[in-house]
Design an enzyme around this catalytic site. Structure first.
Site, PDB file in Angstrom:
ATOM      1  N   SER A  10     -51.950   6.659  42.561  1.00  0.00           N
ATOM      2  CA  SER A  10     -50.959   6.199  41.580  1.00  0.00           C
ATOM      3  C   SER A  10     -50.514   4.766  41.853  1.00  0.00           C
ATOM      4  O   SER A  10     -49.757   4.193  41.077  1.00  0.00           O
ATOM      5  CB  SER A  10     -49.729   7.116  41.611  1.00  0.00           C
ATOM      6  N   GLY A  11     -50.974   4.184  42.959  1.00  0.00           N
ATOM      7  CA  GLY A  11     -50.568   2.818  43.306  1.00  0.00           C
ATOM      8  C   GLY A  11     -51.472   1.787  42.653  1.00  0.00           C
ATOM      9  O   GLY A  11     -52.366   2.120  41.869  1.00  0.00           O
ATOM     10  N   CYS A 146     -56.081  -8.773  51.473  1.00  0.00           N
ATOM     11  CA  CYS A 146     -56.297  -9.728  50.382  1.00  0.00           C
ATOM     12  C   CYS A 146     -56.244 -11.179  50.885  1.00  0.00           C
ATOM     13  O   CYS A 146     -57.163 -11.971  50.643  1.00  0.00           O
ATOM     14  CB  CYS A 146     -55.296  -9.494  49.257  1.00  0.00           C
TER      15      CYS A 146
HETATM   16  N1  LIG Z   1     -51.640  -4.588  46.784  1.00  0.00           N
HETATM   17  C1  LIG Z   1     -52.572  -5.387  47.289  1.00  0.00           C
HETATM   18  O1  LIG Z   1     -52.810  -6.522  46.833  1.00  0.00           O
HETATM   19  C2  LIG Z   1     -53.410  -4.915  48.466  1.00  0.00           C
HETATM   20  C3  LIG Z   1     -54.511  -5.684  48.843  1.00  0.00           C
HETATM   21  C4  LIG Z   1     -55.275  -5.269  49.940  1.00  0.00           C
HETATM   22  C5  LIG Z   1     -54.934  -4.116  50.624  1.00  0.00           C
HETATM   23  N2  LIG Z   1     -53.843  -3.412  50.260  1.00  0.00           N
HETATM   24  C6  LIG Z   1     -53.517  -2.200  51.039  1.00  0.00           C
HETATM   25  O2  LIG Z   1     -53.977  -1.073  50.299  1.00  0.00           O
HETATM   26  C7  LIG Z   1     -53.097   0.034  50.510  1.00  0.00           C
HETATM   27  C8  LIG Z   1     -52.590   0.503  49.146  1.00  0.00           C
HETATM   28  O3  LIG Z   1     -51.879  -0.590  48.561  1.00  0.00           O
HETATM   29  P1  LIG Z   1     -51.239  -0.507  47.114  1.00  0.00           P
HETATM   30  O4  LIG Z   1     -50.833  -1.869  46.755  1.00  0.00           O
HETATM   31  O5  LIG Z   1     -52.120   0.283  46.200  1.00  0.00           O
HETATM   32  O6  LIG Z   1     -49.933   0.381  47.466  1.00  0.00           O
HETATM   33  P2  LIG Z   1     -49.028   1.183  46.451  1.00  0.00           P
HETATM   34  O7  LIG Z   1     -49.134   0.598  45.098  1.00  0.00           O
HETATM   35  O8  LIG Z   1     -47.686   1.295  47.077  1.00  0.00           O
HETATM   36  O9  LIG Z   1     -49.694   2.654  46.420  1.00  0.00           O
HETATM   37  C9  LIG Z   1     -49.615   3.547  47.504  1.00  0.00           C
HETATM   38  C10 LIG Z   1     -50.159   4.909  47.074  1.00  0.00           C
HETATM   39  O10 LIG Z   1     -50.061   5.834  48.161  1.00  0.00           O
HETATM   40  C11 LIG Z   1     -49.349   7.015  47.756  1.00  0.00           C
HETATM   41  N3  LIG Z   1     -48.614   7.446  48.942  1.00  0.00           N
HETATM   42  C12 LIG Z   1     -47.602   6.790  49.581  1.00  0.00           C
HETATM   43  N4  LIG Z   1     -47.252   7.438  50.724  1.00  0.00           N
HETATM   44  C13 LIG Z   1     -48.063   8.517  50.802  1.00  0.00           C
HETATM   45  C14 LIG Z   1     -48.196   9.581  51.753  1.00  0.00           C
HETATM   46  N5  LIG Z   1     -47.431   9.629  52.850  1.00  0.00           N
HETATM   47  N6  LIG Z   1     -49.122  10.541  51.522  1.00  0.00           N
HETATM   48  C15 LIG Z   1     -49.911  10.507  50.408  1.00  0.00           C
HETATM   49  N7  LIG Z   1     -49.835   9.530  49.482  1.00  0.00           N
HETATM   50  C16 LIG Z   1     -48.922   8.558  49.681  1.00  0.00           C
HETATM   51  C17 LIG Z   1     -48.497   6.560  46.579  1.00  0.00           C
HETATM   52  O11 LIG Z   1     -48.336   7.563  45.615  1.00  0.00           O
HETATM   53  P3  LIG Z   1     -47.231   8.671  45.490  1.00  0.00           P
HETATM   54  O12 LIG Z   1     -45.951   8.075  46.037  1.00  0.00           O
HETATM   55  O13 LIG Z   1     -47.185   8.946  44.032  1.00  0.00           O
HETATM   56  O14 LIG Z   1     -47.765   9.802  46.282  1.00  0.00           O
HETATM   57  C18 LIG Z   1     -49.429   5.535  45.930  1.00  0.00           C
HETATM   58  O15 LIG Z   1     -50.389   6.206  45.131  1.00  0.00           O
HETATM   59  C19 LIG Z   1     -51.970  -0.480  51.420  1.00  0.00           C
HETATM   60  O16 LIG Z   1     -52.212  -0.083  52.738  1.00  0.00           O
HETATM   61  C20 LIG Z   1     -52.029  -1.984  51.251  1.00  0.00           C
HETATM   62  O17 LIG Z   1     -51.590  -2.683  52.401  1.00  0.00           O
HETATM   63  C21 LIG Z   1     -53.086  -3.751  49.165  1.00  0.00           C
END
Ligand SMILES: NC(=O)c1ccc[n+]([C@@H]2O[C@H](COP(=O)([O-])OP(=O)(O)OC[C@H]3O[C@@H](n4cnc5c(N)ncnc54)[C@H](OP(=O)(O)O)[C@@H]3O)[C@@H](O)[C@H]2O)c1
Length: 349
Positions: A10-11, A146
């Protein structure tokens, strides 16, 4: 078809994975999880995918086995529950920073002690242009960060060719708001975030660790590799834009740089060298890359200061995360590396 599921769907990273996998010729989406939205249609979190799929979010505790599991969880969550995750898939691609570093001490210096340090050596770094041979056929891949991705791609040719002092490069990154993920906090509230040019991490950005790790691999052993990194939050939704200031060890011309960068990236499907010499698009521009898996790279030599300025840009959610992860999956599975990644962006937008 290969059954692929997403934990943390969902993120923002999960949403981009979904968008890419729905158009992928060899992957079939199994389950996509959300704790908050379990049982709800995918479009609740990703309205751009309305009408594209009948899938509904699953609860993370109801995950069934699949061939490949993408982990798109906040930092620390995958390593903490690794024992539950391991039996669920033959292959894993993790988007977080949990498994990017190969050294537990370096990890501890930047993130604190790793809960499962023995797992670090079981993952390979997922940036294809820097680690393609290791990703091919790997079972566990950690996609790069990133800001690290845009920096590594900008600098690799210079470091590999031994053209610059490896201890002095300054990295100035401007990042968009989606770098912080979908979770709302006081820093992302609209009145706070709108219009910002806010130094976010002038020093101490954690991605410096993985940049150093990957550059150290391409310079003579024992070289003093240090990157001096600052990240500024700017008013973009998507995008990471880098200006790298590198200092040559000898006189270097732009013609020399063209040779080096062309030789290094000429065959890369997702790195484009920006060759315009005039007009508004003579340097990489993140706006043009939104939704694409490209990294655009350009450069200029400052003859007065003995400095090379490399400019590079990506979409942080694509080449900086989900796009890089799908590219890695393609390599792991032995598929065409570009499968599912053909979108060439919008102009104007
Ligand atoms: N955003 C960027 O530009 C970027 C770039 C490179 C890498 N990353 C990395 O990629 C990862 C995801 O980033 P994002 O930006 O997609 O984060 P995000 O938008 O906050 O999404 C996090 C996801 O994880 C779920 N979640 C959170 N805690 C959880 C738990 N304890 N158990 C199961 N599900 C859980 C959340 O959904 P629910 O709360 O609905 O369960 C949501 O679907 C991170 O580690 C981030 O550092 C991000």
């Amino acid at each position: 078809m290969t059954r692929v599921s997403i934990l943390g769907g969902s993120g923002y990273g999960g949403g981009e994975l979904l968008r890419l996998l729905l158009g992928h010729p060899h992957a079939e989406i199994g389950q996509v999880t959300s704790r908050r939205l379990a049982g709800k249609p995918i479009a609740r979190a990703h309205p751009n995918l309305r009408g594209r799929t009948d899938l509904r979010f699953a609860d993370p505790d109801d995950l069934d086995p699949c061939n490949l599991l993408f982990l798109a969880l906040p930092h620390g969550a995958a390593s903490e529950r690794w024992d539950e995750l391991e039996p669920l898939a033959e292959r894993f691609v993790d988007l977080s920073a949990d498994f990017r570093l190969d050294d537990a001490e370096r990890y501890a210096a930047h993130y604190g002690p790793h809960p499962r340090p023995e797992l670090l050596e079981t993952f390979v770094y997922g940036l294809a242009e820097a680690n393609r041979d290791a990703i091919r056929g790997a079972a566990r891949v950690a996609a790069g960060g990133c800001n690290a991705t845009v920096s590594i791609l900008a600098l690799l040719p210079l470091y590999e060719a031994g053209l610059v002092d490896p201890s002095r490069t300054v990295l100035d990154v401007k990042g968009g708001a989606s770098e912080g993920g979908a979770e709302v906090d006081t820093g992302s509230h609209h009145p706070v975030r709108r219009g910002v040019v806010r130094p976010y991490r002038p020093t101490g950005h954690r991605h410096a660790a993985e940049i150093g790790q990957m550059l150290r691999r391409v310079v003579p052993e024992g070289s003093d590799v240090r990157v001096h990194m600052s990240v500024t939050a700017v008013e973009l939704v998507r995008g990471a834009a880098l200006l790298a200031h590198a200092f040559p060890t000898d006189v270097v011309t732009e013609r020399d740089l063209w040779k080096v960068y062309r030789a290094r990236y000429g065959g890369e499907p997702f790195v484009r060298l920006v060759a315009e010499r005039s007009g508004p698009y003579r340097f990489p521009e993140p706006k043009l890359l939104a939704g694409t898996n490209y990294c655009d790279v350009g450069f200029e030599v400052d003859p007065e200061g003995g400095r090379i300025v490399v400019a590079a840009a990506i979409d942080n959610l694509m080449k900086g995360s989900a796009g890089q992860a799908v590219q890695a999956m393609n390599l792991m599975m032995g598929w065409d590396e570009t499968a599912g990644l053909g979108f060439s962006g919008l102009h104007p937008c």
